[in-house]
Motif scaffolding. Structure first.
Motif, PDB file in Angstrom:
ATOM      1  N   ARG A   1       0.807  -1.207   0.000  1.00  0.00           N
ATOM      2  CA  ARG A   1       0.000   0.000   0.000  1.00  0.00           C
ATOM      3  C   ARG A   1       0.845   1.264   0.000  1.00  0.00           C
ATOM      4  NH1 ARG A   1      -1.849   0.443   6.044  1.00  0.00           N
ATOM      5  NH2 ARG A   1       0.098   1.500   6.402  1.00  0.00           N
TER       6      ARG A   1
ATOM      7  N   LYS B   1      -0.617   5.084   0.207  1.00  0.00           N
ATOM      8  CA  LYS B   1      -1.930   5.316  -0.399  1.00  0.00           C
ATOM      9  C   LYS B   1      -3.049   5.033   0.597  1.00  0.00           C
ATOM     10  CE  LYS B   1      -1.304   2.339  -3.493  1.00  0.00           C
ATOM     11  NZ  LYS B   1      -0.739   1.452  -4.461  1.00  0.00           N
TER      12      LYS B   1
ATOM     13  N   ARG C   1      -5.934   4.163  -0.405  1.00  0.00           N
ATOM     14  CA  ARG C   1      -6.814   3.178  -1.045  1.00  0.00           C
ATOM     15  C   ARG C   1      -6.079   2.449  -2.164  1.00  0.00           C
ATOM     16  NH1 ARG C   1      -9.451   7.909  -1.168  1.00  0.00           N
ATOM     17  NH2 ARG C   1      -9.157   8.181  -3.415  1.00  0.00           N
ATOM     18  N   PHE C   2      -6.620   1.281  -2.486  1.00  0.00           N
ATOM     19  CA  PHE C   2      -6.124   0.559  -3.661  1.00  0.00           C
ATOM     20  C   PHE C   2      -7.066   0.796  -4.832  1.00  0.00           C
ATOM     21  CE2 PHE C   2      -4.456  -1.967  -0.137  1.00  0.00           C
ATOM     22  CZ  PHE C   2      -3.118  -2.034  -0.505  1.00  0.00           C
ATOM     23  N   GLN C   3      -6.461   1.024  -6.011  1.00  0.00           N
ATOM     24  CA  GLN C   3      -7.293   1.124  -7.201  1.00  0.00           C
ATOM     25  C   GLN C   3      -7.381  -0.216  -7.922  1.00  0.00           C
ATOM     26  OE1 GLN C   3      -5.698   4.554  -7.069  1.00  0.00           O
ATOM     27  NE2 GLN C   3      -7.733   5.060  -6.303  1.00  0.00           N
ATOM     28  N   SER C   4      -6.413  -1.070  -7.646  1.00  0.00           N
ATOM     29  CA  SER C   4      -6.534  -2.407  -8.214  1.00  0.00           C
ATOM     30  C   SER C   4      -5.867  -3.399  -7.287  1.00  0.00           C
ATOM     31  CB  SER C   4      -5.913  -2.448  -9.605  1.00  0.00           C
ATOM     32  OG  SER C   4      -4.532  -2.690  -9.502  1.00  0.00           O
TER      33      SER C   4
ATOM     34  N   ASP D   1     -12.823   1.544  -5.386  1.00  0.00           N
ATOM     35  CA  ASP D   1     -11.564   1.508  -4.652  1.00  0.00           C
ATOM     36  C   ASP D   1     -11.726   0.592  -3.433  1.00  0.00           C
ATOM     37  OD1 ASP D   1     -10.869   3.367  -6.480  1.00  0.00           O
ATOM     38  OD2 ASP D   1     -10.495   5.009  -5.062  1.00  0.00           O
ATOM     39  N   PHE D   2     -10.594   0.216  -2.877  1.00  0.00           N
ATOM     40  CA  PHE D   2     -10.635  -0.545  -1.628  1.00  0.00           C
ATOM     41  C   PHE D   2      -9.741   0.162  -0.616  1.00  0.00           C
ATOM     42  CE2 PHE D   2      -9.945  -3.875   1.421  1.00  0.00           C
ATOM     43  CZ  PHE D   2     -11.169  -4.527   1.433  1.00  0.00           C
ATOM     44  N   PRO D   3     -10.272   0.450   0.570  1.00  0.00           N
ATOM     45  CA  PRO D   3      -9.462   1.209   1.519  1.00  0.00           C
ATOM     46  C   PRO D   3      -8.281   0.391   2.026  1.00  0.00           C
ATOM     47  CG  PRO D   3     -11.467   0.456   2.565  1.00  0.00           C
ATOM     48  CD  PRO D   3     -11.580   0.072   1.114  1.00  0.00           C
TER      49      PRO D   3
END
Ligand code: SF4
Lengths: 274, 478
Positions: B436, B439, B441-444, B456-458
């Motif tokens: 991570r 960031k 969040r993750f975009q992918s 997105d995923f936190p």
């Protein structure tokens, strides 16, 4: 109804806190906020070793696996007066579905049913068991426009509708601004959201549009999974909008703990690489 | 979260749903119809006040009817015969098609008018009639539109729900000699269809309708419509054939009215539909009109196997459509995506039971279990519960567990050892923390692409709640 501890000599209720997998893994702050609330409401809070309530197996055609997990949980939490869960979805799995997993000849059924009697979703426990009213509101959000997403299992399996609204008034002086279709599914649905990704996307897009149309700056809910779905969509749609709607679990607001950034939002701690 | 990277996708429903989501006309039609049904139903319920009691009554009627289904069916047959009609039993769709075609041929029928019959759709009656040289002529407006478009119903109450007004106008322009006549208003469209359909009534040799209920007490078939086409289909031709299924039985007229009280309100928000018609037997000497011959063809098609099974409650269904009107999945993808005459939640249960084909296993899986269907079903069918049982059945019948099922099993086994579970989670969380970076969040995410394709995923914290809690407890101790 039990009395609040300060004016009572009765022993404090011993509460086992079942935080749920998503809270355990993704957002521990909800677990801590829940513990804080329960302690303020006069309970002793315990966190025994725990894992999943079994919903993923229950909904994916594996009743035997669910049964084994269920019995594990019954035993792990048996010693407490109450078991409290900051989720209507996991709460519903236990209260509504555990007894269905054991047939009438199974000697464990009675123990399971007795166990389910003492299991409560957080907002229901605070309103209906403790009638929790803080001496002083933890926060004053009366100037904010906040909306609420009624998660499906909580709403329809456990009848959670008024409880969060009552508590938000008591703890944060907040009147909810209702969005359209607040009781319509956000499209999470456990494995559904990855298996049927596009349908799920359509549903969460509708949900997010209703949230935005309500004019709210914050959306609250009682289930982290739905909130992850909603926040993830809001952030994907408006990555650069600093004023996009903030998403939080109700426990954080009730406990007055807004120091953790809203779900998926920028955190100073992360910035420093901590 | 190991539980989310699962299930080999089952392509059919998924591919169809993608096409449906991209179909602008369909989306426009769904949006138009969806909330209308919901609001009208709610208004009807608010008007009446004791709807929950009415639901209980209707549920009891259905349970009672099915408990002694064999007796009521025999009594029904006896009464139909006494009234000069005839009951025919079709175990399979083929048998039903053969029976109906046989009856038409006996009359030398060239044309058959048809009222709406979902059982007729279930057995592909129109195609069979055409092949046998009997031209089926739909008289229900929606079914008529679909006949012009060569399409199947997408909703059990409003068969052409997936069509926009513009599409219907276009169909009429292409198929009717319109001349100067306008088609701008819905009323124009209805009048246009009426003019064509009226001729059909007068020419037809046979009238084929469905039935909403079969009343055992008197051998009566009850039909509810809003267009009155059922009446004309049933009474004008010399022969009236009712195609329906064995589960439609109710014992008495009293019971029938208990069903009627919830049916219109749940379906269209009407206290009662415009036409509620009852047909008992053939024309007698005292009757001024009515068919000379009255036939009821009753389909089983695996329904009797459901009696006494864990799925019996599905036979309580009175085909009101409320479950699909309130289903967010149906409202997203429309009825055709289900690839069955029975779409939405009731179809997601009924189709795998009646057809029992591999491809139908997708249907009960394509649900979030939000439970809105069950909460509106007038006879309280536990639709999500039945879908869950079908998911169990699918796994039981599988010869090889797929990857996804192994993942669920593994996750469950692991979950039974919370200490191991916690340590493994913390290990994973540390890995995630490295990935991570800073960031939020993750975009992918490779193992969660179904999620990150659309959202997105936190980024989680570095350790789990349980570990942090233990740490704090330790710190608290002196
Ligand atoms: S399942 Fe219930 S809601 Fe759905 S069509 Fe049948 S009766 Fe109506």
């Amino acid at each position: 109804m039990i009395e609040t501890p300060s004016n009572s000599s009765k022993p404090k209720p011993q509460v086992g806190l079942f935080v749920t997998c998503p809270v355990d893994l993704v957002r521990p702050s909800i677990g801590f906020a829940t513990a804080t609330l329960l302690e303020r409401a006069g309970c002793d809070v315990h966190v025994p070793p725990q894992s999943c309530c079994g919903q993923v197996a229950l909904n994916n055609g594996q009743p035997e696996q669910t049964r084994a997990l269920a019995w594990n949980i019954v035993q792990q939490f048996d010693e407490y007066d109450y078991v409290v869960i900051p989720s209507g979805s996991c709460g519903g799995t236990i209260k509504t579905h555990y007894p269905e997993l054991f047939d009438e000849h199974d000697q464990r059924l009675q123990a399971v049913e007795a166990f389910c009697e003492k299991v409560f979703e957080l907002t229901t426990f605070l309103t209906q068991v403790l009638d929790y009213t803080p001496v002083q509101a933890a926060l004053d959000l009366s100037a904010e426009t906040v909306t609420y997403h009624d998660s499906c299992a909580g709403l329809r399996e456990l009848n959670i509708k008024q409880q969060p609204r009552t508590l938000l008034k008591r703890c944060a002086n907040l009147d909810i601004t209702e969005m359209q279709d607040t009781d319509v599914c956000c499209g999470f649905g456990g494995t559904f959201c990855v298996k049927y990704s596009d349908v799920s996307n359509h549903m969460v897009t509708n949900k997010v549009n209703n949230i935005r149309r309500s004019g709210a700056s914050m959306v609250l809910g009682g289930d982290l999974s739905c909130l992850l779905n909603i926040a993830g969509k809001l952030q994907r749609l408006e990555p650069d909008n600093p004023n996009r709607v903030q998403v939080r679990h109700i426990a954080e607001v009730l406990a007055g703990e807004l120091s953790t950034p809203a779900i998926g939002e920028h955190s100073p701690a992360l910035e420093k690489g901590e | 979260m190991s539980q989310v990277q699962m299930h080999e996708p089952q392509p059919d429903f998924i591919i169809r749903s993608r096409a449906s989501l991209e179909d602008e006309h369909l989306q426009e039609a769904l949006e138009k119809a969806g909330s209308g049904f919901v609001h009208k139903r709610q208004a009807a319920i608010d008007r009446i006040g004791n709807f929950e009691q009415l639901r209980d009554q209707a549920q009891r009627v259905r349970a009672r009817a099915l408990k002694n289904l064999d007796l009521y069916l025999l009594h029904f047959e006896k009464k139909v015969t006494e009234a000069g009609g005839q009951v025919h039993w079709a175990e399979t769709p083929e048998q039903m098609r053969e029976l109906v075609i046989g009856l038409c041929q006996k009359q030398n029928a060239k044309t058959a008018t048809k009222g709406k019959s979902m059982v007729g759709e279930e057995v592909d009656l129109n195609e069979a009639l055409e092949a046998a040289g009997v031209a089926p002529q739909e008289t229900d407006l929606g079914e008529y539109v679909l006949q012009l478009a060569h399409e199947r119903p997408s909703h059990i109450v409003a068969p052409a729900l997936h069509k926009t007004k513009a599409q219907v106008q276009r169909l009429f322009r292409d198929n009717h000699a319109l001349g100067e006549r306008a088609l701008d208003e819905v009323a124009d469209i209805v009048n246009e269809a009426r003019a064509v359909i009226r001729d059909r009534f007068l020419q037809a040799d046979v009238g084929i309708t469905g039935a909403n209920m079969l009343i055992a007490e008197t051998g009566t078939a009850a039909i509810v419509t809003n267009e009155g086409n059922g009446d004309l289909t049933a009474t004008l031709p010399r022969t009236h054939i009712v195609t329906t299924s064995i589960d439609k039985i109710v014992p008495t007229w009293e019971d029938a009215s208990a069903i009627l009280r919830v049916l219109g309100r749940s379906a269209t928000g009407q206290d009662i539909t415009t036409y509620t018609s009852f047909f008992t037997g053939a024309r007698s000497d005292q009757d001024k009109d009515g068919p000379e011959q009255f036939h009821i063809v009753l389909l089983d098609n695996r329904r009797s196997e459901l009696l006494g099974s864990e799925y019996e409650k599905m036979l309580h269904c009175i085909r009101c459509g409320a479950c699909m009107n309130h289903c967010p999945v149906y409202q997203s993808v429309g009825g055709h995506t289900y690839n069955s005459v029975y779409p939405g939640p009731m179809g997601a249960v009924l189709t795998p039971l009646l057809r029992h084909e591999e491809q139908d296993n997708q249907l009960p899986n394509a649900s979030t279990f939000c439970g809105r269907c069950e909460s509106v079903c007038p006879v309280r069918i536990p639709l999500p519960g039945l879908m869950r049982k079908l998911r169990d059945r699918e796994q039981r019948e599988r010869k090889h567990a797929g990857m996804a099922q192994w993942a669920v099993k593994l996750f469950c086994k692991l979950s039974r050892h919370p200490a191991v579970y916690r340590r493994l989670n913390d290990f994973n969380l540390r890995l995630v923390a490295i990935a991570r970076g800073r960031k939020p969040r993750f975009q992918s995410l490779p193992f969660l692409s179904g999620w990150t394709r659309h959202r997105d995923f936190p980024a989680p914290e570095k350790s789990s709640f349980q570990s942090q809690w233990q740490q704090r407890q330790k710190e608290k101790q002196p």
